[in-house]
Design an enzyme around this catalytic site. Structure first.
Site, PDB file in Angstrom:
ATOM      1  N   ALA A   1      58.767 -13.689  -9.325  1.00  0.00           N
ATOM      2  CA  ALA A   1      59.475 -14.138  -8.128  1.00  0.00           C
ATOM      3  C   ALA A   1      59.028 -13.501  -6.814  1.00  0.00           C
ATOM      4  CB  ALA A   1      60.963 -13.896  -8.312  1.00  0.00           C
ATOM      5  N   ALA A   2      58.426 -12.314  -6.865  1.00  0.00           N
ATOM      6  CA  ALA A   2      58.140 -11.608  -5.606  1.00  0.00           C
ATOM      7  C   ALA A   2      57.018 -12.295  -4.823  1.00  0.00           C
ATOM      8  CB  ALA A   2      57.742 -10.167  -5.915  1.00  0.00           C
TER       9      ALA A   2
ATOM     10  N   GLY B   1      59.517 -16.155  -2.000  1.00  0.00           N
ATOM     11  CA  GLY B   1      59.385 -17.410  -1.241  1.00  0.00           C
ATOM     12  C   GLY B   1      60.100 -18.566  -1.929  1.00  0.00           C
TER      13      GLY B   1
ATOM     14  N   CYS C   1      48.882 -21.338  -7.583  1.00  0.00           N
ATOM     15  CA  CYS C   1      48.250 -21.662  -6.291  1.00  0.00           C
ATOM     16  C   CYS C   1      46.732 -21.644  -6.496  1.00  0.00           C
ATOM     17  CB  CYS C   1      48.692 -20.690  -5.197  1.00  0.00           C
ATOM     18  SG  CYS C   1      48.315 -18.967  -5.541  1.00  0.00           S
TER      19      CYS C   1
HETATM   20  C1  LIG Z   1      52.166 -16.004  -7.547  1.00  0.00           C
HETATM   21  S1  LIG Z   1      53.058 -14.544  -7.351  1.00  0.00           S
HETATM   22  C2  LIG Z   1      54.690 -15.159  -7.200  1.00  0.00           C
HETATM   23  C3  LIG Z   1      55.041 -15.708  -5.842  1.00  0.00           C
HETATM   24  C4  LIG Z   1      56.528 -16.028  -5.750  1.00  0.00           C
HETATM   25  N1  LIG Z   1      56.926 -16.959  -6.771  1.00  0.00           N
HETATM   26  C5  LIG Z   1      56.908 -16.579  -4.392  1.00  0.00           C
HETATM   27  O1  LIG Z   1      57.057 -17.786  -4.240  1.00  0.00           O
HETATM   28  O2  LIG Z   1      57.082 -15.778  -3.473  1.00  0.00           O
HETATM   29  C6  LIG Z   1      53.079 -13.916  -8.964  1.00  0.00           C
HETATM   30  C7  LIG Z   1      53.998 -12.725  -9.177  1.00  0.00           C
HETATM   31  O3  LIG Z   1      54.044 -12.472 -10.588  1.00  0.00           O
HETATM   32  C8  LIG Z   1      54.265 -11.109 -10.771  1.00  0.00           C
HETATM   33  N2  LIG Z   1      53.958 -10.795 -12.196  1.00  0.00           N
HETATM   34  C9  LIG Z   1      52.757 -10.556 -12.750  1.00  0.00           C
HETATM   35  N3  LIG Z   1      52.884 -10.336 -14.074  1.00  0.00           N
HETATM   36  C10 LIG Z   1      54.207 -10.456 -14.358  1.00  0.00           C
HETATM   37  C11 LIG Z   1      54.979 -10.336 -15.551  1.00  0.00           C
HETATM   38  N4  LIG Z   1      54.397 -10.051 -16.723  1.00  0.00           N
HETATM   39  N5  LIG Z   1      56.310 -10.507 -15.468  1.00  0.00           N
HETATM   40  C12 LIG Z   1      56.901 -10.784 -14.296  1.00  0.00           C
HETATM   41  N6  LIG Z   1      56.219 -10.911 -13.127  1.00  0.00           N
HETATM   42  C13 LIG Z   1      54.898 -10.747 -13.165  1.00  0.00           C
HETATM   43  C14 LIG Z   1      53.388 -10.459  -9.735  1.00  0.00           C
HETATM   44  O4  LIG Z   1      53.817  -9.154  -9.464  1.00  0.00           O
HETATM   45  C15 LIG Z   1      53.553 -11.419  -8.542  1.00  0.00           C
HETATM   46  O5  LIG Z   1      54.534 -10.943  -7.665  1.00  0.00           O
END
Ligand SMILES: C[S@@+](CC[C@H](N)C(=O)[O-])C[C@H]1O[C@@H](n2cnc3c(N)ncnc32)[C@H](O)[C@@H]1O
Length: 439
Positions: free
Chosen positions: A257-258, A261, A378
């Protein structure tokens, strides 16, 4: 006092050395400059990185010393000057070359001033005679500064005309796209407020709550942004939450989620009435989600530290809707983060696919029967997109759902959408939707 172009070279050297994010390094240097200078520095830094393969090809054609054998400072100085010579038409050539030579002298490398001067003068004279490679993959790689392995990967899926359109749209400078927080204001009201701060906006292309900021330099200082009346998000990214089609009262899991957005967009769509568990694997990133939710005053979001690949019994069959906006190769957002293309490799993509599959396997278990899963990236990569759709459908409990809320231009015959960046002049995104039909 360093000149603007000398600062640009220092920024480029630091970016290459540190492997840190371009925008973070830029931000650190930009604070001391006025708005116009900031714009110029940002343009030249991004442009030099974006066109690096093309620049190196031209420089190597003319220089006895190959680019990768040059001292880091000289290499970046020549690349930056070559970028201005080849891609910017408002700066007179003598000014570019003289400034480069002066920088060499100021940095006490006078013995290299003739070398720099010679290459740049030669480049100016020869630029229209330099011949690109004839083999198509190599040619596109040099012409659009796209690593050959990426072109090769796209060549398995797209025709040459499409590849050229994808590459050229990824080299454009996208406008900043905003999303109005329609729980706090309307777009009309926001337009008035932004105009008072001398910021012009135009309507988005296919998402009602989107708009483009035509002249903004420091978003964090804009009052209406600080007050949570809007946030920054690309239209393609907004489409993901629209496709999820959340309803008031839904219990929703946003797994990756981070910085929040899509979670905050989902919260807006359900008018803050429901429950959104927004998880991420990094603790520091949870703070970003909370900060964004607080600024936008969206209280239905709960950030939770969680590795989405590890099963949590308490969440089994608990959620109405799950968004998997997975970590991916990010090739759809190269216009905003041009350095990604040089850092990624094909083996990174294979590693990412393993994580994406683990995330899918695990999170399907958290869906209620008839629950909805939206998978998004993306990127433009069959391995992470179309092939993952096939992978999800191997699970007998999952059926593909027709995508709704797609703009006409993106309607596809398939049950997923690969948004190519040239189609609607947005980031490249991939979205697919599924229903859990069994337990
Ligand atoms: C594409 S970004 C997400 C962008 C977010 N959905 C937004 O709209 O702001 C992918 C995110 O997945 C997280 N991530 C990576 N591996 C993960 C895991 N095993 N479990 C949960 N989150 C994970 C990363 O830290 C990153 O923040």
């Amino acid at each position: 006092m360093k000149t603007i172009r000398e600062t640009i070279v220092d920024i480029l050297v630091e970016i290459e050395k540190s492997q840190s994010y371009v925008q973070l390094i830029l931000k650190k240097y930009l604070e001391q400059f006025e708005i116009l200078d900031r714009k110029f520095i940002t343009e030249v830094v991004n442009g030099t990185i974006q066109h690096q393969i093309t620049l190196d090809y031209y420089i190597n054609t003319l220089s006895k010393t190959p680019v990768n054998k040059m001292k880091p400072f000289i290499k970046q100085l020549i690349r930056m000057s070559a970028y201005q010579l080849l891609f910017l038409d408002k700066i007179p050539t003598p000014a570019i070359i003289n400034e480069a030579v002066n920088i060499v002298k100021r940095r006490k490398m006078t013995n290299l001033s003739g070398f720099v001067n010679g290459i740049l003068r030669n480049l100016d004279r020869q630029k229209d005679n330099i011949v690109l490679p004839t083999e198509p993959i190599e040619c596109f790689s040099v012409k659009y500064s796209m690593p050959a392995w990426i072109i090769q990967m796209w060549n398995n899926v797209y025709n040459h005309a499409e590849i050229e359109k994808i590459c050229s749209s990824l080299n454009r400078r996208g406008k900043v796209c905003g999303r109005v927080n329609n729980l706090k204001t309307s777009k009309e009201q926001l337009k008035i407020l932004l105009n008072r701060e001398n910021i012009d906006i135009t309507d988005g292309k296919f998402i009602e709550e989107s708009f483009y900021l035509n002249n903004v330099t420091s978003i964090g200082n804009v009052s209406s942004f600080k007050e949570g009346l809007w946030t920054v998000q690309d239209e393609s990214a907004m489409l993901v939450s629209k496709v999820l089609n959340p309803q008031k009262g839904d219990i929703i899991l946003d797994v990756c989620a981070a910085p929040g957005g899509k979670s905050t967009h989902i919260a807006q769509l359900i008018q803050n009435e429901g429950q959104i568990i927004s998880t991420d694997i990094y603790e520091h990133k949870l703070e970003l989600i909370q900060k964004n939710a607080d600024r936008l005053e969206l209280s239905c979001i709960t950030p939770v530290l969680n590795d989405g690949t590890i099963f949590k019994e308490a969440w089994e069959n608990k959620f109405d809707k799950i968004l998997l906006d997975v970590p991916c190769s990010g090739l759809g957002i190269l216009s905003k983060k041009p350095d990604i293309k040089y850092k990624r490799t094909l083996s990174d993509i294979h590693e990412l696919v393993k994580i994406q599959k683990k995330l899918i396997e695990n999170n399907i278990k958290y869906l209620k029967p008839n629950g909805i899963l939206v998978y998004s990236t993306c990127t433009i990569s069959k391995l992470e997109n179309e092939d993952i759709v096939e992978y999800i459908l191997q699970n007998k409990n999952m059926a593909v759902e027709k995508l709704i809320n797609l703009p006409e231009i993106l309607e596809s015959k398939q049950n997923y959408v690969q948004i190519l960046p040239y189609l609607v002049d947005t980031d490249g995104f991939f979205i697919a939707k599924f229903k859990k039909v069994g337990n």
